[in-house]
Design a protein around this motif. Structure first.
Motif, PDB file in Angstrom:
ATOM      1  N   ASN A 189      31.613 128.520  37.991  1.00 55.84           N
ATOM      2  CA  ASN A 189      30.941 127.369  38.601  1.00 55.84           C
ATOM      3  C   ASN A 189      29.468 127.666  38.848  1.00 55.84           C
ATOM      4  O   ASN A 189      29.129 128.698  39.421  1.00 55.84           O
ATOM      5  N   PRO A 243      33.147 118.927  42.150  1.00 51.77           N
ATOM      6  CA  PRO A 243      33.070 120.276  41.602  1.00 51.77           C
ATOM      7  C   PRO A 243      34.255 121.135  42.014  1.00 51.77           C
ATOM      8  O   PRO A 243      34.732 121.924  41.248  1.00 51.77           O
ATOM      9  N   SER A 244      34.718 121.021  43.195  1.00 47.04           N
ATOM     10  CA  SER A 244      35.949 121.673  43.630  1.00 47.04           C
ATOM     11  C   SER A 244      36.135 121.333  45.089  1.00 47.04           C
ATOM     12  O   SER A 244      35.436 121.819  45.945  1.00 47.04           O
ATOM     13  N   CYS A 276      28.946 124.514  30.643  1.00 47.79           N
ATOM     14  CA  CYS A 276      27.908 123.832  31.418  1.00 47.79           C
ATOM     15  C   CYS A 276      26.712 123.590  30.487  1.00 47.79           C
ATOM     16  O   CYS A 276      25.988 124.531  30.151  1.00 47.79           O
ATOM     17  N   TYR A 300      34.812 132.230  42.393  1.00 46.23           N
ATOM     18  CA  TYR A 300      34.313 130.914  42.051  1.00 46.23           C
ATOM     19  C   TYR A 300      32.963 130.897  41.337  1.00 46.23           C
ATOM     20  O   TYR A 300      32.767 130.184  40.352  1.00 46.23           O
ATOM     21  N   SER A 301      32.027 131.680  41.829  1.00 43.99           N
ATOM     22  CA  SER A 301      30.631 131.530  41.390  1.00 43.99           C
ATOM     23  C   SER A 301      30.313 132.268  40.085  1.00 43.99           C
ATOM     24  O   SER A 301      30.539 133.474  39.966  1.00 43.99           O
ATOM     25  N   TYR A 337      33.340 116.513  36.877  1.00 41.51           N
ATOM     26  CA  TYR A 337      32.878 117.695  37.598  1.00 41.51           C
ATOM     27  C   TYR A 337      31.632 117.409  38.434  1.00 41.51           C
ATOM     28  O   TYR A 337      31.436 118.006  39.494  1.00 41.51           O
ATOM     29  N   GLY A 387      26.286 129.271  35.810  1.00 41.33           N
ATOM     30  CA  GLY A 387      27.748 129.245  35.686  1.00 41.33           C
ATOM     31  C   GLY A 387      28.249 130.231  34.646  1.00 41.33           C
ATOM     32  O   GLY A 387      29.444 130.450  34.498  1.00 41.33           O
TER      33      GLY A 387
END
Ligand SMILES: C[S@@+](CC[C@H](N)C(=O)[O-])C[C@H]1O[C@@H](n2cnc3c(N)ncnc32)[C@H](O)[C@@H]1O
Length: 402
Positions: A233, A318-319, A279, A245-246, A314, A251
């Motif tokens: 992400n 995004p989440s 992305c 996550y990151s 997204y 991304g």
């Protein structure tokens, strides 16, 4: 804040075996759980928004109880638990830190997922609003975890397999079914505790989990199968790999390093599958150009298939898990300023030593779509898929007179 939950604790093998046997007896699997939760059974999103809450009621049976406890993290009345588990089993679950017992209630501080015959313990998916824990959580099984597990062709026998960013160990454990030796690597010590626990729970021998940064712990080794579900992400303020996550501001910081390492770590006939968000930057190279840059020697020496589905949603979502407490509007503004679109899918890569590699980016070419309308995966990506993709590529060149 500061909430911290201990990783699960392995206990004697017969106790762990007993719990697994019980879960199987209760039909705690994707098909039965999906049917109970009322949605598609092929690619689970067990705690998704469509699940009614509270799920557990007085008429619930044993499978409902396990499902509520381990997938939905509802509290279960002690008496109802005793109708499902023996006192010895409750003792084993408590000793493993899989349940917490109070006078009248039992709850679980973890999630426990079925995954095609295996059971995987992860950190909790559902946290109360404004109570996100301040530790590096082990990612619960997302639909994408099931998706990556689904694309690997399990009919192919493998000598050595590698799972990068193993987390719960899911892809390493799945690979043990058709590999001689498997290594799972993660930079988070908590992941090594969870994956090792899951190895013991599933009574698997031919896997080892190593702590470290991507290929660091497997320097000098080559693998026939490499799988990864890296953090992907775009997050300008969180360093790539700080959590599950990151992927850094693009991304792609972890993704690009995984791909760059393939030349050194993939055997001659090896295959790599990476599940990721693609992305597309507003200003920047295309994916074809990126892959050409990331792969040592360039696209010439590799076949690359990016099987993808549009993921425009997204921008807006995004989440929901991650941004439970966060500024969603700011997040959307950042994404809209930097990126033109998003796709989600699997990048599959193999070598072409003859220097005739080709690149495919689009929906699947197989008779069934790779993703159905809910972006669920339908079939494995085989060597044949590479061949078909190459043949079509070749035919299109001939037709164009190249
Ligand atoms: C998206 S989670 C995937 C977990 C699991 N493989 C799955 O598919 O359910 C990404 C994992 O990569 C790990 N990770 C992040 N950066 C890493 C790095 N530089 N080296 C190794 N692992 C890393 C994280 O700790 C996390 O466990």
């Amino acid at each position: 804040m500061g909430l911290r939950i201990s990783p699960p604790v392995p206990v004697a093998a017969p106790l762990m075996d007993g719990i697994v046997k019980k879960l199987k007896q209760l039909n705690f699997d994707e098909r039965h759980c999906g049917a109970r939760l009322g949605y598609f059974e092929g690619l689970p999103d067990f705690a998704g928004p469509r699940v009614p809450r509270p799920f557990l009621g007085p008429a619930s049976d044993a499978l409902d109880v396990v499902l509520a406890l381990f997938l939905l993290n509802e509290e279960v009345p002690y008496d109802q638990m005793l109708e499902v588990f023996t006192e010895a089993e409750l003792y084993a679950l408590q000793a493993m830190s899989l349940i917490q017992v109070s006078h009248d209630w039992i709850r679980s501080p973890i999630n426990l997922f079925p995954c095609s015959g295996h059971f995987l313990v992860t950190d909790l998916r559902v946290f109360p609003r404004n109570n996100l824990p301040e530790f590096n959580r082990i990612m619960w099984l997302h639909p994408e975890s099931y998706m990556l597990a689904g694309v690997v062709d399990r009919t192919v026998r493998v000598h050595k397999a590698l799972d990068l960013g193993t987390g719960s160990g899911i892809h390493a454990l799945k690979a043990t079914q058709h590999s001689d030796e498997v290594i799972g690597v993660d930079i988070n010590p908590r992941a090594i505790a969870f994956s090792t626990f899951n190895q013991r729970l599933n009574n698997i021998k031919n896997v080892e989990f190593r702590l470290g940064d991507l290929y660091g712990p497997v320097a000098g080794m080559k693998f026939d199968l490499i799988v990864a579900n890296p953090p992907f992400n775009p997050m300008p303020s969180v360093k790539a790999g700080t959590d599950y996550y990151s992927g850094g501001s693009s991304g792609e910081e972890i993704l690009s390093r995984i791909i760059s390492g393939l030349d050194e770590h993939l055997t001659e006939d090896g295959i790599c599958h990476i599940i990721t968000l693609l992305c597309h930057q507003k200003k920047g190279p295309t994916y074809r150009e990126k892959l050409d840059h990331w792969l040592i020697g360039g696209l010439k020496y590799f076949d690359v298939m990016a099987h993808v589905a549009d993921q425009s949603l997204y921008f807006r979502n995004p989440s929901s898990d991650y941004f439970l407490n966060g500024p969603i509007a700011e997040r959307e503004a950042f994404l809209r300023s930097e990126f033109s679109r998003f796709e989600f899918g699997v990048i599959s890569i193999r070598r072409r030593p003859a220097g005739d590699g080709h690149y495919y980016h689009g929906p699947t070419r197989s008779p069934l779509p790779l993703f159905d309308q809910d972006a669920r995966i339908r079939f494995p990506i085989t060597r044949l898929a590479f061949e078909e993709s190459r043949n079509e590529f070749h035919n299109s060149l001939v037709a164009a007179g190249d």
